[in-house]
Design a protein around this motif. Structure first.
Motif, PDB file in Angstrom:
ATOM      1  N   LEU A 273      22.594 -65.420 107.205  1.00  0.00           N
ATOM      2  CA  LEU A 273      22.803 -65.749 105.889  1.00  0.00           C
ATOM      3  C   LEU A 273      23.301 -67.239 105.779  1.00  0.00           C
ATOM      4  O   LEU A 273      23.231 -67.611 104.644  1.00  0.00           O
ATOM      5  CB  LEU A 273      24.090 -64.777 105.419  1.00  0.00           C
ATOM      6  CG  LEU A 273      23.708 -63.352 105.381  1.00  0.00           C
ATOM      7  CD1 LEU A 273      25.092 -62.595 105.101  1.00  0.00           C
ATOM      8  CD2 LEU A 273      22.685 -62.876 104.497  1.00  0.00           C
ATOM      9  N   GLU A 276      19.489 -72.352 107.163  1.00  0.00           N
ATOM     10  CA  GLU A 276      18.661 -72.902 106.138  1.00  0.00           C
ATOM     11  C   GLU A 276      19.078 -72.812 104.785  1.00  0.00           C
ATOM     12  O   GLU A 276      18.510 -71.982 103.913  1.00  0.00           O
ATOM     13  CB  GLU A 276      17.220 -72.191 106.158  1.00  0.00           C
ATOM     14  CG  GLU A 276      16.509 -72.258 107.540  1.00  0.00           C
ATOM     15  CD  GLU A 276      14.944 -71.333 107.528  1.00  0.00           C
ATOM     16  OE1 GLU A 276      14.830 -70.790 106.657  1.00  0.00           O
ATOM     17  OE2 GLU A 276      14.662 -71.593 108.647  1.00  0.00           O
ATOM     18  N   PHE A 288      22.165 -65.631  95.590  1.00  0.00           N
ATOM     19  CA  PHE A 288      21.629 -66.142  96.903  1.00  0.00           C
ATOM     20  C   PHE A 288      21.701 -64.971  97.982  1.00  0.00           C
ATOM     21  O   PHE A 288      20.691 -64.944  98.728  1.00  0.00           O
ATOM     22  CB  PHE A 288      22.398 -67.331  97.157  1.00  0.00           C
ATOM     23  CG  PHE A 288      22.040 -67.922  98.672  1.00  0.00           C
ATOM     24  CD1 PHE A 288      20.731 -68.540  98.753  1.00  0.00           C
ATOM     25  CD2 PHE A 288      22.879 -67.719  99.498  1.00  0.00           C
ATOM     26  CE1 PHE A 288      20.590 -69.042 100.183  1.00  0.00           C
ATOM     27  CE2 PHE A 288      22.741 -68.138 100.769  1.00  0.00           C
ATOM     28  CZ  PHE A 288      21.232 -68.848 101.013  1.00  0.00           C
ATOM     29  N   LEU A 289      22.784 -64.407  97.951  1.00  0.00           N
ATOM     30  CA  LEU A 289      23.033 -63.462  99.212  1.00  0.00           C
ATOM     31  C   LEU A 289      22.085 -62.152  99.003  1.00  0.00           C
ATOM     32  O   LEU A 289      21.754 -61.818 100.030  1.00  0.00           O
ATOM     33  CB  LEU A 289      24.576 -63.252  99.476  1.00  0.00           C
ATOM     34  CG  LEU A 289      25.328 -64.457  99.910  1.00  0.00           C
ATOM     35  CD1 LEU A 289      26.795 -63.964 100.020  1.00  0.00           C
ATOM     36  CD2 LEU A 289      24.898 -64.854 101.318  1.00  0.00           C
ATOM     37  N   HIS A 291      19.369 -61.859  97.259  1.00  0.00           N
ATOM     38  CA  HIS A 291      18.043 -62.462  97.568  1.00  0.00           C
ATOM     39  C   HIS A 291      17.770 -62.381  99.094  1.00  0.00           C
ATOM     40  O   HIS A 291      16.670 -61.835  99.682  1.00  0.00           O
ATOM     41  CB  HIS A 291      17.732 -63.655  96.936  1.00  0.00           C
ATOM     42  CG  HIS A 291      16.134 -64.371  97.195  1.00  0.00           C
ATOM     43  ND1 HIS A 291      15.741 -64.982  98.539  1.00  0.00           N
ATOM     44  CD2 HIS A 291      14.937 -63.842  96.394  1.00  0.00           C
ATOM     45  CE1 HIS A 291      14.630 -65.035  98.006  1.00  0.00           C
ATOM     46  NE2 HIS A 291      14.003 -64.394  97.266  1.00  0.00           N
ATOM     47  N   ARG A 292      18.595 -63.143  99.841  1.00  0.00           N
ATOM     48  CA  ARG A 292      18.369 -63.249 101.272  1.00  0.00           C
ATOM     49  C   ARG A 292      18.406 -61.746 102.155  1.00  0.00           C
ATOM     50  O   ARG A 292      17.718 -61.442 102.948  1.00  0.00           O
ATOM     51  CB  ARG A 292      19.347 -64.275 101.905  1.00  0.00           C
ATOM     52  CG  ARG A 292      19.376 -64.461 103.358  1.00  0.00           C
ATOM     53  CD  ARG A 292      19.690 -65.832 103.784  1.00  0.00           C
ATOM     54  NE  ARG A 292      18.858 -66.964 103.240  1.00  0.00           N
ATOM     55  CZ  ARG A 292      18.921 -68.366 103.676  1.00  0.00           C
ATOM     56  NH1 ARG A 292      19.828 -68.404 104.602  1.00  0.00           N
ATOM     57  NH2 ARG A 292      18.079 -69.171 103.328  1.00  0.00           N
ATOM     58  N   HIS A 295      15.051 -59.803 101.146  1.00  0.00           N
ATOM     59  CA  HIS A 295      13.729 -60.272 101.378  1.00  0.00           C
ATOM     60  C   HIS A 295      13.681 -60.613 103.052  1.00  0.00           C
ATOM     61  O   HIS A 295      12.435 -60.834 103.283  1.00  0.00           O
ATOM     62  CB  HIS A 295      13.331 -61.573 100.362  1.00  0.00           C
ATOM     63  CG  HIS A 295      13.071 -61.248  99.103  1.00  0.00           C
ATOM     64  ND1 HIS A 295      14.171 -60.770  98.057  1.00  0.00           N
ATOM     65  CD2 HIS A 295      11.970 -60.755  98.520  1.00  0.00           C
ATOM     66  CE1 HIS A 295      13.608 -60.909  96.887  1.00  0.00           C
ATOM     67  NE2 HIS A 295      12.349 -60.807  97.053  1.00  0.00           N
ATOM     68  N   LYS A 296      14.831 -60.858 103.645  1.00  0.00           N
ATOM     69  CA  LYS A 296      14.768 -61.031 104.979  1.00  0.00           C
ATOM     70  C   LYS A 296      15.332 -60.124 105.808  1.00  0.00           C
ATOM     71  O   LYS A 296      15.507 -60.275 106.862  1.00  0.00           O
ATOM     72  CB  LYS A 296      15.436 -62.438 105.306  1.00  0.00           C
ATOM     73  CG  LYS A 296      14.670 -63.767 104.635  1.00  0.00           C
ATOM     74  CD  LYS A 296      15.476 -64.893 105.203  1.00  0.00           C
ATOM     75  CE  LYS A 296      14.568 -66.136 104.698  1.00  0.00           C
ATOM     76  NZ  LYS A 296      14.876 -67.441 105.644  1.00  0.00           N
TER      77      LYS A 296
END
Length: 384
Positions: A273, A276, A288-289, A291-292, A295-296
């Motif tokens: 988290l 990058e 932001f968190l 989405h990460r 998708h990851k």
């Protein structure tokens, strides 16, 4: 250093060397001091902040310059409340440093009415308005005397007050009886009246409602959700822009728990988290968190199939010990000493002796039949 100085014939201001060479004040304070010193008398009625704006001196620079001028005795302020109830501030500016007592004496000399309302208060306060005096004396408020236009007794009083019951007349005392009275028989207990069932569309009263069942406590979060929420709340210690509230972290913990369920540790989740960061910074920590995390998210590992058991060891060939016409070999599976055909023939020979028959099944080979007959004759005691 060479110097070429021409004294101006007009438009100049005398500046003391003590002011110009004073190291305790910065250049903004000195420029403001010289600027106000050179103003005409008609411009002295403006506040110091308005004069500083003429020099494009605003905000922090003006506050710092004013603070230095006050500390070193070049500017003095008095704040008070006048007769009109308004707060005003009166400023005194000097080109030589003065103490507080010296400044008070100069103020009294320049403004004799300083003991009363200040000049700014007199200029800004409106004159008192003419008002006629109140005629008469105050009277107490009158109570009562209100007569309603209509009285709706039937509507306003659904339950009219009951009439007073007449007082019972005192009963005459009965004459005493000499004979004893028989004891009265006990009355039978009255059966309780059945509670009528509520009609359709009728809401039962609180007394008729059954006791509400206690609501079960909310289920406790799983250990994976608690660990994921703890990781999300700890991100703000590393990056301040990832500050989350408790409700936001609890909503994102559902997606973060999937990472832990797929074998990742808490440190690996935190590193994924924080790694990058975007170049433009994080505008919304929740977006932001989310989405990460979505998708990851790592792919779920395929279920591990147990390895196949190794094949049994291959045993060496041995010679069958049955009384067959020819010797033959076979590969045993355990501790047997006869092959499968001979063992079947032995079992069938016992059945032939018990049933005294020589019938063979159609799937029996000639070797099995020969061995069965030989073993059956041996069991009967007949020569082969």
């Amino acid at each position: 250093m060479l110097r070429h100085v021409i004294a101006p014939s007009s438009g100049w201001t005398k500046a003391s060397h003590a002011v110009v060479r004073d190291r305790r004040m910065n250049s903004d304070a000195k420029i403001l001091l010289l600027y106000v010193q050179g103003l005409p008398e008609s411009a002295t009625g403006r506040p110091l902040g308005e004069l500083a704006q003429k020099l494009e001196m605003k905000g922090r620079a003006y506050q710092q310059a004013k603070k230095q001028l006050i500390e070193h005795g070049y500017v003095h302020e008095w704040r008070g409340q006048g007769d009109g109830g308004r707060w005003v501030t009166e400023q005194l500016f000097t080109n030589t440093p003065l103490t507080r007592d010296e400044a008070r004496v100069v103020r009294a000399r320049l403004s004799p009415e300083a003991a009363g309302p200040t000049r700014a208060e007199r200029l800004s306060a409106p004159p008192p308005s003419a008002q006629s005096p109140t005629v008469g004396e105050p009277t107490p408020p009158s109570a009562g005397g209100y007569v309603p236009e209509e009285e709706h007794v039937d509507e306003n009083t659904p339950h009219p007050p009951s009439e007073a019951e007449p007082e019972p007349e005192p009963e005459a005392e009965p004459e005493p009886d000499l004979e004893p009275k028989p004891e009265p028989e006990p009355e039978p207990e009255a059966e309780p009246e059945p509670v009528p069932e509520p009609e359709a569309g009728h809401r039962p009263t609180p007394a008729q409602e059954p006791e509400a069942e206690a609501t079960p406590p909310p289920p406790r979060p799983s250990p994976q959700l608690s660990r994921a929420e703890r990781v999300l709340l700890s991100l703000r210690h590393t990056r301040r822009e990832l500050l989350l509230g408790v409700g936001e972290a609890r909503a994102l913990a559902v997606e973060a728990a999937k990472w832990l369920e797929r074998g990742l540790t808490e440190s690996e989740l935190r590193h994924a988290l924080l790694a990058e960061p975007p170049k433009g910074g994080v505008r919304s920590a929740v977006g932001f968190l989310r989405h990460r995390l979505t998708h990851k998210c790592p792919v779920a590992a395929a279920p591990v199939t147990p390895p196949e058991p190794p094949p049994p060891p291959v045993r060496a060939l041995i010679t069958c010990t049955s009384e067959a016409e020819e010797d033959h070999v076979f590969r045993p599976l355990g501790d047997e000493t006869e092959c499968a055909d001979c063992r079947r023939a032995t079992a069938y020979a016992s059945w032939m002796v018990d049933t005294d028959t020589y019938d063979f099944p159609p799937d029996m080979t000639w070797r099995q039949r020969f061995v069965a007959v030989a073993k059956a004759d041996a069991l009967r005691g007949e020569p082969a």
